[in-house]
Design an enzyme around this catalytic site. Structure first.
Site, short mmCIF file in Angstrom:
data_model
loop_
_atom_site.label_atom_id
_atom_site.label_comp_id
_atom_site.label_asym_id
_atom_site.label_seq_id
_atom_site.Cartn_x
_atom_site.Cartn_y
_atom_site.Cartn_z
CB SER A 13 41.77 43.09 58.80
OG SER A 13 42.98 42.71 58.20
CG ASN A 14 45.59 45.29 55.36
OD1 ASN A 14 46.46 45.94 55.96
ND2 ASN A 14 45.69 43.97 55.19
NE ARG A 65 43.47 38.08 34.49
CZ ARG A 65 43.26 37.31 35.56
NH1 ARG A 65 42.85 37.85 36.69
NH2 ARG A 65 43.45 36.02 35.50
CG MET A 90 42.21 37.02 47.46
SD MET A 90 43.94 37.10 47.96
CE MET A 90 44.37 35.38 47.78
CG HIS A 109 52.99 40.16 49.21
ND1 HIS A 109 52.07 39.29 48.64
CD2 HIS A 109 54.09 39.43 49.52
CE1 HIS A 109 52.61 38.08 48.60
NE2 HIS A 109 53.82 38.14 49.12
CD GLU A 142 53.79 46.03 33.31
OE1 GLU A 142 53.46 46.85 34.21
OE2 GLU A 142 54.63 46.29 32.45
CD GLU A 174 49.35 42.30 55.99
OE1 GLU A 174 48.37 42.70 55.34
OE2 GLU A 174 49.62 41.09 56.10
#
Ligand code: GRF
Length: 205
Positions: A13-14, A65, A90, A109, A142, A174
């Site tokens: 949605s953002n 990662r 996420m 956030h 980081e 948001e």
């Protein structure tokens, strides 16, 4: 034109709010060049494709990662992305990613950081008994939910609040905060002193 790359994992949605702000010209001088999702089944993937936005799915499950992030960096570079916006992405980013785009990665956030970082921030705020919460747009460094704060918007917590009512009202904020913050950052009228993002006065004297 500032080329924005948006990273998502879910609803999106953002991402859609940023796209809408561009179409409404509340956000000018920018375009969404690419959306990257680490999940093929993210609702935002379909929504972005329906709008004709280019989407690249880079599954992260079971992958190292650093190696996954290297693929994201390569794609963002291939799309000549100037500004990376995390919108419900996420997955923690590796230092190699944050170093690849210094002061060029934003996140949103759903709390007033530094309160309630991490997952389920709205539930954390309710459980803690906070009377005011909200959302934060910040640069990404980081550390988790930690970088310099660009903008915050507040939401008051009502007596009969549930996680879902609170989340919905924070989400509305948001969708206002993120495009506004992007507009300000790409305008370049700011200075960062330590942890403080300071808006430069644009007044002509
Ligand atoms: C938002 O609450 C955002 O603040 C958080 O993840 C959620 C993403 O929602 N980081 P959406 O995918 O943009 O709808």
């Amino acid at each position: 034109m500032v080329r924005i790359g948006i990273l998502i994992s879910g609803r999106g949605s953002n991402l859609l709010a940023i796209g809408q702000a561009i179409r409404d010209r509340r956000l000018s001088g920018a375009e969404i060049s690419v959306v990257l999702s680490n999940r093929e089944d993210a609702t935002g993937v379909m929504a972005a494709r329906e709008l004709g936005i280019q989407v690249e799915v880079v599954p992260s499950k079971g992958r190292e990662r650093v190696e996954h992030d290297a693929q994201l960096i390569a794609l963002l570079r291939r799309h000549s992305v100037d500004l990376v916006c995390l919108a419900g992405y996420m997955r923690l980013l590796s230092p190699s990613f944050t170093q690849a785009f210094p002061e060029r990665i934003l996140n949103i956030h759903p709390s007033l950081l530094p309160a309630f970082p991490g997952l389920e921030a709205q539930q954390q705020a309710l459980q803690y008994g906070a009377k005011i919460t909200g959302c934060t747009v910040h640069f990404v460094d980081e550390h988790l939910d930690h970088g310099v704060i660009v903008a915050q918007r507040t939401v008051s917590v009502e007596d009969d609040e549930t996680v879902s009512t609170l989340s919905a009202r924070i989400l509305e904020q948001e969708h206002i905060a993120y495009p506004e913050a992007i507009q300000h950052v790409i305008g370049g009228q700011y200075e960062i002193h330590g942890r403080t993002y300071r808006r430069r006065s644009t007044e002509v004297t």
